[in-house]
Write a protein that holds these residues in place. Structure first.
Motif, PDB file in Angstrom:
ATOM      1  N   PHE A  84      10.723  55.940  43.313  1.00  0.00           N
ATOM      2  CA  PHE A  84       9.728  55.505  44.189  1.00  0.00           C
ATOM      3  C   PHE A  84       8.619  54.488  43.589  1.00  0.00           C
ATOM      4  O   PHE A  84       8.456  53.524  43.684  1.00  0.00           O
ATOM      5  CB  PHE A  84       9.052  56.629  44.896  1.00  0.00           C
ATOM      6  N   LYS A  85       7.920  55.417  42.568  1.00  0.00           N
ATOM      7  CA  LYS A  85       7.019  54.670  41.637  1.00  0.00           C
ATOM      8  C   LYS A  85       7.669  53.354  40.894  1.00  0.00           C
ATOM      9  O   LYS A  85       6.882  52.506  40.793  1.00  0.00           O
ATOM     10  CB  LYS A  85       6.785  55.670  40.577  1.00  0.00           C
ATOM     11  N   LYS A  86       8.774  53.576  40.503  1.00  0.00           N
ATOM     12  CA  LYS A  86       9.291  52.258  39.853  1.00  0.00           C
ATOM     13  C   LYS A  86       9.471  51.169  40.753  1.00  0.00           C
ATOM     14  O   LYS A  86       9.154  50.205  40.467  1.00  0.00           O
ATOM     15  CB  LYS A  86      10.596  52.571  39.324  1.00  0.00           C
ATOM     16  N   GLU A  87      10.086  51.541  41.936  1.00  0.00           N
ATOM     17  CA  GLU A  87      10.075  50.517  43.058  1.00  0.00           C
ATOM     18  C   GLU A  87       9.055  49.817  43.429  1.00  0.00           C
ATOM     19  O   GLU A  87       8.950  48.518  43.522  1.00  0.00           O
ATOM     20  CB  GLU A  87      10.562  51.248  44.288  1.00  0.00           C
ATOM     21  N   PHE A  88       7.783  50.271  43.200  1.00  0.00           N
ATOM     22  CA  PHE A  88       6.497  49.661  43.356  1.00  0.00           C
ATOM     23  C   PHE A  88       5.795  49.324  42.187  1.00  0.00           C
ATOM     24  O   PHE A  88       4.541  48.841  42.312  1.00  0.00           O
ATOM     25  CB  PHE A  88       5.618  50.642  44.652  1.00  0.00           C
ATOM     26  N   GLY A  89       6.398  49.604  40.967  1.00  0.00           N
ATOM     27  CA  GLY A  89       5.489  49.349  39.820  1.00  0.00           C
ATOM     28  C   GLY A  89       4.242  50.194  39.659  1.00  0.00           C
ATOM     29  O   GLY A  89       3.083  49.549  39.355  1.00  0.00           O
ATOM     30  N   ILE A  90       4.377  51.536  40.057  1.00  0.00           N
ATOM     31  CA  ILE A  90       3.011  52.105  40.084  1.00  0.00           C
ATOM     32  C   ILE A  90       3.210  53.376  38.842  1.00  0.00           C
ATOM     33  O   ILE A  90       4.286  53.723  39.105  1.00  0.00           O
ATOM     34  CB  ILE A  90       2.461  52.739  41.223  1.00  0.00           C
ATOM     35  N   ASN A  91       1.856  53.877  38.441  1.00  0.00           N
ATOM     36  CA  ASN A  91       2.303  54.953  37.747  1.00  0.00           C
ATOM     37  C   ASN A  91       1.801  56.232  38.187  1.00  0.00           C
ATOM     38  O   ASN A  91       2.177  57.351  37.650  1.00  0.00           O
ATOM     39  CB  ASN A  91       1.328  54.658  36.414  1.00  0.00           C
TER      40      ASN A  91
END
Ligand SMILES: [Zn+2]
Length: 450
Positions: free
Chosen positions: A269-276
């Motif tokens: 999910f984080k990867k999908e949105f580029g968030i840490n």
């Protein structure tokens, strides 16, 4: 032939009917093709053996397509399918690989605006009923179709339709308009939707924009508005308005168990949105609880002064922010609006104007409702597995159905999670359309015994 076999041998007709629906544009935001699409849907219901009519409220309101077929069995329960025939605008056009209303079939996918949301879902309901009628000459329970044309612009009149046709629409259960299938092909049986309060806050400090050298004298409305909205929420995401959470219905023990069971891959999910990290550094069960039952205060847009290319030294006269609050069960949009008004006033921001665009309450079907286990076992049979979702993180007019019809609502359907709905290259998967159509058949069959 039984209905499930009929579905297997009639997939070509399902695909071509879906293509016909996609090829009829029906963009509610632009009032493009709405009347034509309503008529087409009505025709399609009739072709499948369902009696259908067009219902209207007043000029300027999209017509609602109503379909009905009664079971020959006496005292049958009534199952409603709620769907919509309108679609989102297709822009940006240049990002589509095929024309947006092509309905082009490529391998296992049918492309086009509305292919998944919601024409794909609608066709599974229609074809499930058709399968029963064509093979048995009857349906296991009474069926009603409520197909609206304003869902993508916020279902502004569905509540009015439900009130006006309360008796006509009476039913014992509602299959919701969408249903997602996750990346591992597991259908999600959804039991709820959050509510929404959408407001616009604005501040005006002067009657017109000024040279920014005058910022020594003239107050800046953007600063004023920032100060005001800074009091609404803390950086952890908690809404700071007094009594905001007062009426919230806590999760039941059973709901918490289901939430804990529900798969959620934090990393992808984080990867999908580029968030840490997540808001408030949430992890594990707290992430899932937030998705299912978290209230939000989100800045949807903030406008003031100059935001074009290059520099312009300006002191704006007005600032405006659009905010959406997701609401959870038992929060009443009207009450929450009053709480917001009181908050601004008591914090010295009486000059901040509030315009309410939209308010609707959340709805959630109880895990103890027998309808839930019926839908779940139908999903398990057709897909081989299923996941229960206590509530979707998004909003839909489910509360209107629950309130006006007193019937539980459950979402189940054919929309692959990454089917690019609302985006260019939206598609429906043929394998999921088939499984869902069968699943709907099984629901009808089980529903009779509820
Ligand atoms: Zn949509």
């Amino acid at each position: 032939m039984n209905p499930l076999k009929y579905i297997d041998s009639n997939m070509n007709a399902l695909i071509s009917d879906l293509q016909t629906l996609i090829q009829q544009p029906s963009v509610s935001a632009k009032n493009e093709g709405i009347e034509e699409c309503a008529l087409l849907v009505k025709k399609m219901l009739v072709k499948s053996g369902i009696s259908a009519e067009i219902l209207r409220l007043k000029k300027g309101v999209a017509p609602l397509v109503y379909g009905e077929i009664k079971s020959k069995k006496k005292n049958s329960k009534t199952l409603m399918f709620y769907n919509h025939y309108d679609v989102q605008p297709v822009e940006p056009l240049n990002l589509w690989d095929e024309p947006p209303f092509s309905g082009k079939l490529k391998g296992n996918k049918i492309f086009g605006r509305g292919s998944a949301d919601d024409k794909g879902e609608l066709i599974t309901r229609i074809k499930a009923v058709e399968a029963y009628l064509k093979t048995t000459g009857d349906v296991p329970c009474n069926i009603k179709f409520v197909i609206e044309g304003e869902e993508e612009t916020g279902s502004a009149h569905i509540d009015e339709y439900l009130k006006k046709y309360k008796t006509k629409f009476s039913c014992d259960g509602v299959i919701w308009e969408f249903g997602y299938v996750d990346s591992k092909n597991r259908p999600i049986v959804g039991l709820g939707m959050k509510g929404l309060l959408f407001v616009e806050l604005s501040v005006r400090e002067s009657i017109r924009d000024a040279h920014s050298s005058l910022a020594v004298l003239i107050k800046n409305p953007a600063w004023r508005l920032i100060e005001a909205i800074k009091t609404l929420r803390n950086s952890e995401g908690k809404v700071l308005i007094k009594d905001w959470y007062k009426d919230v219905k806590p999760f039941t023990k059973k709901e918490l168990e289901i939430i804990a069971e529900e798969p959620f891959d934090e990393n992808s999910f984080k990867k999908e949105f580029g968030i840490n990290s997540f808001v408030g550094n949430k992890k594990g069960i707290d992430v899932k609880k937030a998705l299912v039952g978290g209230a939000t205060c989100n800045i949807a847009g903030f406008v003031s002064g100059y935001t074009g290319d290059g520099a312009k030294t300006v002191l704006p006269g007005e600032a405006l922010v659009k905010i959406d609050f997701r609401l959870v069960p038992k929060m009443d949009p009207k009450k929450q609006t009053q709480r917001l008004q009181r908050h601004l006033k008591s914090h010295g921001f009486s000059d901040v104007k509030i315009k309410v665009y939209h308010g609707e309450a959340a709805a959630r079907t109880s895990l103890d409702d027998p309808f839930v286990s019926k839908v779940r076992s139908a999903a398990d049979e057709s897909f081989g597995t299923s996941i229960i979702n206590v509530s979707n993180a998004g909003t839909g007019p489910m509360y209107s159905f629950v309130e006006n019809l007193g019937a539980p609502c459950i979402s189940i359907g054919s929309t692959y999670m990454f089917a690019r709905i609302h985006s260019p290259n939206e598609f429906a998967r043929v394998d999921l359309l088939k499984k869902t159509t069968k699943c709907i058949c099984l629901i009808m069959d089980k529903f009779v015994k509820v």
